[in-house]
Design an enzyme around this catalytic site. Structure first.
Site, PDB file in Angstrom:
ATOM      1  N   ASN A   1     -11.074  13.692   7.064  1.00 14.46           N
ATOM      2  CA  ASN A   1     -10.335  14.200   5.905  1.00 14.46           C
ATOM      3  C   ASN A   1     -11.203  14.166   4.652  1.00 14.46           C
ATOM      4  O   ASN A   1     -11.206  15.105   3.852  1.00 14.46           O
ATOM      5  CB  ASN A   1      -9.078  13.353   5.656  1.00 14.46           C
ATOM      6  CG  ASN A   1      -8.059  13.457   6.769  1.00 14.46           C
ATOM      7  OD1 ASN A   1      -8.139  14.323   7.634  1.00 14.46           O
ATOM      8  ND2 ASN A   1      -7.080  12.569   6.747  1.00 14.46           N
TER       9      ASN A   1
ATOM     10  N   TYR B   1       1.729   6.360  16.927  1.00 13.34           N
ATOM     11  CA  TYR B   1       0.337   6.518  17.360  1.00 13.34           C
ATOM     12  C   TYR B   1       0.227   6.436  18.881  1.00 13.34           C
ATOM     13  O   TYR B   1       0.917   5.660  19.535  1.00 13.34           O
ATOM     14  CB  TYR B   1      -0.543   5.433  16.747  1.00 13.34           C
ATOM     15  CG  TYR B   1      -0.749   5.588  15.264  1.00 13.34           C
ATOM     16  CD1 TYR B   1      -1.662   6.503  14.767  1.00 13.34           C
ATOM     17  CD2 TYR B   1      -0.022   4.825  14.357  1.00 13.34           C
ATOM     18  CE1 TYR B   1      -1.856   6.662  13.408  1.00 13.34           C
ATOM     19  CE2 TYR B   1      -0.208   4.970  12.986  1.00 13.34           C
ATOM     20  CZ  TYR B   1      -1.120   5.890  12.523  1.00 13.34           C
ATOM     21  OH  TYR B   1      -1.308   6.039  11.174  1.00 13.34           O
TER      22      TYR B   1
ATOM     23  N   TYR C   1      -6.440  -0.370   4.964  1.00 11.28           N
ATOM     24  CA  TYR C   1      -5.818  -1.325   5.885  1.00 11.28           C
ATOM     25  C   TYR C   1      -4.636  -0.705   6.612  1.00 11.28           C
ATOM     26  O   TYR C   1      -3.784  -0.057   6.004  1.00 11.28           O
ATOM     27  CB  TYR C   1      -5.368  -2.573   5.124  1.00 11.28           C
ATOM     28  CG  TYR C   1      -4.596  -3.535   6.002  1.00 11.28           C
ATOM     29  CD1 TYR C   1      -5.238  -4.186   7.054  1.00 11.28           C
ATOM     30  CD2 TYR C   1      -3.231  -3.761   5.800  1.00 11.28           C
ATOM     31  CE1 TYR C   1      -4.539  -5.054   7.879  1.00 11.28           C
ATOM     32  CE2 TYR C   1      -2.536  -4.632   6.614  1.00 11.28           C
ATOM     33  CZ  TYR C   1      -3.191  -5.273   7.658  1.00 11.28           C
ATOM     34  OH  TYR C   1      -2.482  -6.124   8.484  1.00 11.28           O
TER      35      TYR C   1
ATOM     36  N   GLY D   1      -1.662   5.469 -10.734  1.00  6.92           N
ATOM     37  CA  GLY D   1      -2.983   6.057 -10.849  1.00  6.92           C
ATOM     38  C   GLY D   1      -4.072   5.218 -10.217  1.00  6.92           C
ATOM     39  O   GLY D   1      -3.900   4.656  -9.131  1.00  6.92           O
TER      40      GLY D   1
ATOM     41  N   GLY E   1      -2.616  11.947   4.026  1.00  3.70           N
ATOM     42  CA  GLY E   1      -3.955  12.413   3.673  1.00  3.70           C
ATOM     43  C   GLY E   1      -4.229  12.418   2.180  1.00  3.70           C
ATOM     44  O   GLY E   1      -5.341  12.730   1.756  1.00  3.70           O
TER      45      GLY E   1
ATOM     46  N   ASP F   1      -7.100  10.067   1.200  1.00  2.00           N
ATOM     47  CA  ASP F   1      -8.399  10.594   1.625  1.00  2.00           C
ATOM     48  C   ASP F   1      -8.845  11.731   0.713  1.00  2.00           C
ATOM     49  O   ASP F   1     -10.039  11.872   0.419  1.00  2.00           O
ATOM     50  CB  ASP F   1      -8.322  11.088   3.071  1.00  2.00           C
ATOM     51  CG  ASP F   1      -7.914   9.996   4.037  1.00  2.00           C
ATOM     52  OD1 ASP F   1      -8.285   8.831   3.805  1.00  2.00           O
ATOM     53  OD2 ASP F   1      -7.209  10.318   5.018  1.00  2.00           O
TER      54      ASP F   1
ATOM     55  N   ASP G   1      -3.016  16.923   7.430  1.00  4.44           N
ATOM     56  CA  ASP G   1      -3.814  15.847   6.839  1.00  4.44           C
ATOM     57  C   ASP G   1      -4.882  16.346   5.883  1.00  4.44           C
ATOM     58  O   ASP G   1      -5.351  15.597   5.024  1.00  4.44           O
ATOM     59  CB  ASP G   1      -4.514  15.047   7.946  1.00  4.44           C
ATOM     60  CG  ASP G   1      -3.580  14.111   8.684  1.00  4.44           C
ATOM     61  OD1 ASP G   1      -2.454  14.546   9.008  1.00  4.44           O
ATOM     62  OD2 ASP G   1      -3.971  12.964   8.933  1.00  4.44           O
TER      63      ASP G   1
END
Length: 319
Positions: free
Chosen positions: A38, A106, A169, A234, A258, A261, A297
């Site tokens: 990404n 997942y 994490y 922010g 996403g 990223d 993503d």
């Protein structure tokens, strides 16, 4: 010289149409998704020369990932694995409104990438890059990947390639204690650290004023830059003795996955292009805001769109 090389897992994301449940849907949309790819896509779309390294099964699913990333201008260095012995990681996203929310499931065990070693990857790509990036998701996936991540960061440092690392994490992969031990072992070979305020507190045991935390981490680990993301408040960055702060750019959220990223990809792309820290924070915030309007993503955005968001509402503060 390549601008940025990233390394990590990319999965295929499968999602039913909005409002439908996984247990009932007859249709699944397919999108590739992974923190490092990404970031590479965002950086590439914003003008950087980006390369993504990984390991995939030599199958139609693995080739789907590569073709998608290449369509966004990302070059790939992929080790192809036996599809009979390894598999393609997938995850399922079921979008739901309040009070149900969005559910993520997942299915990534025994994915090809978990067996990736430094010998599988073109080390010269890291050595010949301006910046090497990976995230805390990657070493969490297997003991082999933890060793490979450490080795690639060491290779980058030895070659004077700058390094960036996002804590990223994930509680479904390991405990905060396990993550913190690994993070601390990697930080000596990191130049730019990115972390959510909550991840820094949980995994590195640092809480309190975010500006003080960023400065303390920079000084303790000799980090060039520490970026702390503050959710709806922010972000801030500590660099060269100065604190830089950036608000968020409001957007209508279509798909939040996403977003972080996109922020990292935007920040790094602008820094690679010679932008200052404040300017790069604004660029990252704008890329993140735009990503929230795009399904999947990947931040399918343009530099002109990011520039327009920044110019419309410049909210950076340096002190």
């Amino acid at each position: 010289m390549t601008d940025i090389v990233t390394f990590g897992e990319t999965m295929l994301r499968l999602s039913p149409p909005r409002g439908e449940r996984l247990e009932r849907t007859r249709t699944l949309d397919v999108h590739p998704g992974g923190a490092e790819s990404n970031v590479a896509v965002t950086a590439s779309r914003l003008g950087a020369d980006a390369v993504w390294l990984s390991k995939l099964p030599d199958s139609p699913l693995g080739r789907r990932v590569v073709s998608e990333l290449r369509s966004h201008g990302v070059r790939t260095g992929v080790a192809w694995a036996d599809p009979e012995a390894t598999r393609m990681g997938t995850y399922y996203v079921e979008h739901g409104g309040s009070p149900r929310g969005t559910n993520v499931i997942y299915d990534r065990s025994d994915a090809a990438v978990t067996t990736a070693t430094p010998d599988d990857l073109p080390g010269s790509a890291v050595q010949n890059a301006d910046l090497f990036y990976t995230s805390g998701i990657t070493p969490a996936l297997s003991a082999t990947l933890a060793e490979t991540t450490a080795s690639l960061l060491e290779t980058a440092t030895a070659a004077d390639t700058r390094t960036a690392f996002d804590l990223n994490y994930r509680s479904k992969l390991w405990t905060p204690e396990e993550a913190g031990e690994t993070y601390r072992s990697l930080l000596p070979n990191v130049d730019v650290l990115v972390g959510a305020e909550r991840d820094i507190a949980a995994c590195l045991g640092r809480d309190g004023d975010p500006a003080d935390v960023a400065r303390e981490l920079a000084e303790e680990y000799d980090l060039d830059t520490v970026v702390v993301t503050l959710s709806d408040e922010g972000s801030l960055a500590y660099h060269d003795g100065e604190l830089h702060e950036q608000g968020v750019y409001e957007s209508e959220t279509f798909d939040a996955i996403g977003t972080g990223d996109a922020f990292v990809g935007g920040f790094l792309a602008k820094r690679l292009d010679g932008g200052g820290v404040s300017e790069s924070l604004a660029y990252g915030a704008a890329a993140a805001s735009l990503k929230r309007t795009v399904d999947g993503d990947l931040a399918v955005v343009t530099a002109a769109e990011v520039d327009a968001v920044v110019e419309e509402d410049a909210g950076g503060i340096s002190r």
